[in-house]
Design an enzyme around this catalytic site. Structure first.
Site, PDB file in Angstrom:
ATOM      1  N   PHE A 139      -2.524   5.339  -1.268  1.00 53.85           N
ATOM      2  CA  PHE A 139      -1.327   5.328  -2.113  1.00 53.85           C
ATOM      3  C   PHE A 139      -1.763   5.233  -3.559  1.00 53.85           C
ATOM      4  O   PHE A 139      -2.513   4.329  -3.927  1.00 53.85           O
ATOM      5  CB  PHE A 139      -0.388   4.159  -1.774  1.00 53.85           C
ATOM      6  CG  PHE A 139       0.871   4.205  -2.594  1.00 53.85           C
ATOM      7  CD1 PHE A 139       1.924   5.039  -2.225  1.00 53.85           C
ATOM      8  CD2 PHE A 139       0.987   3.468  -3.766  1.00 53.85           C
ATOM      9  CE1 PHE A 139       3.074   5.118  -3.008  1.00 53.85           C
ATOM     10  CE2 PHE A 139       2.138   3.547  -4.549  1.00 53.85           C
ATOM     11  CZ  PHE A 139       3.174   4.373  -4.170  1.00 53.85           C
ATOM     12  N   ASP A 224      -9.160   3.003  -7.514  1.00 52.43           N
ATOM     13  CA  ASP A 224      -7.814   2.517  -7.788  1.00 52.43           C
ATOM     14  C   ASP A 224      -7.761   1.075  -7.299  1.00 52.43           C
ATOM     15  O   ASP A 224      -7.741   0.811  -6.108  1.00 52.43           O
ATOM     16  CB  ASP A 224      -6.800   3.417  -7.055  1.00 52.43           C
ATOM     17  CG  ASP A 224      -5.361   2.935  -7.201  1.00 52.43           C
ATOM     18  OD1 ASP A 224      -5.154   1.757  -7.567  1.00 52.43           O
ATOM     19  OD2 ASP A 224      -4.442   3.727  -6.928  1.00 52.43           O
ATOM     20  N   LYS A 253      -0.325  -3.640 -11.416  1.00 49.90           N
ATOM     21  CA  LYS A 253       0.306  -4.762 -10.711  1.00 49.90           C
ATOM     22  C   LYS A 253       0.075  -6.148 -11.328  1.00 49.90           C
ATOM     23  O   LYS A 253       0.840  -6.584 -12.165  1.00 49.90           O
ATOM     24  CB  LYS A 253      -0.081  -4.712  -9.235  1.00 49.90           C
ATOM     25  CG  LYS A 253       0.555  -3.491  -8.545  1.00 49.90           C
ATOM     26  CD  LYS A 253       0.652  -3.637  -7.050  1.00 49.90           C
ATOM     27  CE  LYS A 253       1.642  -2.651  -6.442  1.00 49.90           C
ATOM     28  NZ  LYS A 253       1.103  -1.333  -6.157  1.00 49.90           N
TER      29      LYS A 253
HETATM   30  C1  LIG Z   1       1.414   0.078  -6.444  1.00 51.41           C
HETATM   31  C2  LIG Z   1       0.255   1.002  -6.477  1.00 51.41           C
HETATM   32  C3  LIG Z   1       0.232   2.125  -7.311  1.00 51.41           C
HETATM   33  C4  LIG Z   1       1.408   2.528  -8.144  1.00 51.41           C
HETATM   34  O1  LIG Z   1       1.742   1.584  -9.112  1.00 51.41           O
HETATM   35  P1  LIG Z   1       3.182   1.692  -9.857  1.00 51.41           P
HETATM   36  O2  LIG Z   1       3.102   0.620 -10.889  1.00 51.41           O
HETATM   37  O3  LIG Z   1       4.233   1.470  -8.826  1.00 51.41           O
HETATM   38  O4  LIG Z   1       3.256   3.053 -10.452  1.00 51.41           O
HETATM   39  C5  LIG Z   1      -0.904   2.895  -7.329  1.00 51.41           C
HETATM   40  N1  LIG Z   1      -1.972   2.590  -6.563  1.00 51.41           N
HETATM   41  C6  LIG Z   1      -1.989   1.531  -5.760  1.00 51.41           C
HETATM   42  C7  LIG Z   1      -3.209   1.221  -4.953  1.00 51.41           C
HETATM   43  C8  LIG Z   1      -0.872   0.702  -5.664  1.00 51.41           C
HETATM   44  O5  LIG Z   1      -0.880  -0.339  -4.817  1.00 51.41           O
END
Ligand SMILES: *Cc1c(COP(=O)(O)O)cnc(C)c1O
Length: 403
Positions: A139, A224, A253
């Site tokens: 994700f 990420d 986050k």
């Molecule tokens: C939550 C998340 C995102 C996206 O972040 P947003 O602030 O919702 O755009 C991207 N990568 C990972 C691994 C995430 O957990």
């Protein structure tokens, strides 16, 4: 539900874009690791706004920093220098051992920036070097490029045409990557620990081999760490746990403890691919957001703080193993590191039902990919909070086990 609560829910239901299937409560305030709804009911928070509220709710130094910065200057523009941003960038560079930080407003935006700079860098070697390889089950966000990098078709359906130049490999399968990476690969883009996809840590040695393949093909490695970073794994960056350094890392986050922010950090060499004007943002890294980030960056990287995450995480994981032993027909597997933990349910068991049962009992947990109970609490939870959650989980699982 009282009339006031009902009215808030009705108003939202008739006006807000219906893209979330929401729990039927209205949250009003938080205190430490607890949340309170509009009817005064108290909840133990084991979600932390999806891995965001790393220091819990109402953390004094954070509230004070935001309040004092708001009185001075909330926003100006990235056309000017500000002290909170310079300080936050310096902290991220020191912590990562990389050289340049850029601030955005969200995770998806941080990832967009990372994809852009990776391609711009790769194009210096070869104009066809643009492929981004990501993992199935990953994700990376909801913008068009990041939902394309997200290796889950349900996020991509019906919104095409999708951006070109993305391909996918099975996470934790080095042979799959070895067969797909080539000299047109600009970057391999992976969550260090997969979060939304069901809490999958990397297998021993996997990330080292990914690093070697990237180096062999002059492809960048992007981690990420939007969910797994900021101390959640027990290290400030999860990659420190595995001894593998990326060329670019993205954060969001937990980075400002709840104030919207995102960041990517990269090497001097990659950073040089962007010249003034090649990237930008109006809000990203504004003094308000950076003042909040500075509190988190002064708190979470401390050895005692990270050791606490590791220790409570270990205790929590053990408690989950006990539940898995007690309910072998309900729990398939317990996984995770530090305070990103998952309990995968047996096929056919409805995770959302368990989440709702626990919610009614007074705790907030989450279920991802319909079958993995996910625990990403504030990093300041203590063993006593785990002990408070366990009987609620136990009760919910017992009901499922009895059928
Ligand atoms: C939550 C998340 C995102 C996206 O972040 P947003 O602030 O919702 O755009 C991207 N990568 C990972 C691994 C995430 O957990």
């Amino acid at each position: 539900m009282n009339n006031d609560t009902k009215q808030i829910i009705d108003t939202d239901n008739s006006n807000y874009l219906p893209v979330f299937s929401r729990y039927q409560i209205v949250l009003e305030r938080g205190e430490g690791v607890y949340l309170f709804d509009s009817e005064g009911k108290k909840y133990l928070d084991f979600l932390a706004g999806i891995a965001v509220n790393v220091v819990g709710h109402g953390y004094k130094p954070l509230v004070e920093a935001i309040t004092s910065q708001a009185q001075k200057l909330i926003h100006c523009s990235n056309l000017y220098y500000t002290r909170p941003q310079a300080t936050a960038a310096e902290k991220l560079v020191k912590l990562s051992g990389l050289s340049r930080a850029f601030f955005a407003n969200s995770g998806a935006e941080a990832n967009e920036g990372a994809i852009k700079i990776a391609r711009k860098y790769a194009h210096k070697f070869n104009p066809d070097k643009s492929e981004i390889i990501s993992a199935r089950g990953s994700f990376h966000g909801r913008t068009l490029a990041t939902l394309t990098a997200t290796g889950q078709p349900q996020y991509q359906s019906g919104v095409g045409p999708l951006p070109e130049g993305f391909s996918y490999v099975r996470y934790n399968d080095i042979n799959d990557l070895a067969s797909k990476i080539n000299d047109q690969t600009a970057a391999v883009f992976l969550e260090t620990i997969q979060g939304e996809g069901g809490v999958y840590p990397p297998k021993d040695g996997y990330l080292q081999k990914v690093r070697e393949l990237c180096d062999a093909h002059n492809a960048l490695l992007i981690f990420d760490e939007i969910q797994a970073g900021i101390g959640r794994s027990g290290k400030f960056f999860a990659y420190e746990k595995y001894g593998v350094k990326p060329d670019i890392v993205t954060l969001a986050k937990g980075l400002a403890g709840g104030v919207p922010i995102g960041a990517f950090i990269t090497t001097e060499e990659v950073a040089n691919a962007f010249a003034p004007g090649d990237h930008g943002t109006t809000f990203g890294g504004n003094p308000l957001a950076c003042s909040a980030a500075n509190v988190i960056l002064d708190t979470v990287p401390k050895t005692e703080f990270l050791n606490h995450v590791e220790k409570v995480g270990e205790y929590f994981k053990n408690e989950l193993y006990k539940l898995a032993d007690k309910y072998p027909n309900v729990i398939e597997e317990v996984r995770g590191e530090g305070l990103i933990l998952g309990a995968e349910l047996k096929d056919g068991i409805d995770g959302r039902g368990i989440v709702n049962d626990v919610l009614a009992q007074g705790a907030i947990i989450n279920c991802t990919v319909k079958k993995v109970l996910r625990f990403i609490p504030p990093l300041v939870i203590e063993e006593k909070h785990v002990d408070e959650l366990m009987p609620m989980l136990n009760k919910a699982l017992a009901k499922v086990a009895e059928g």
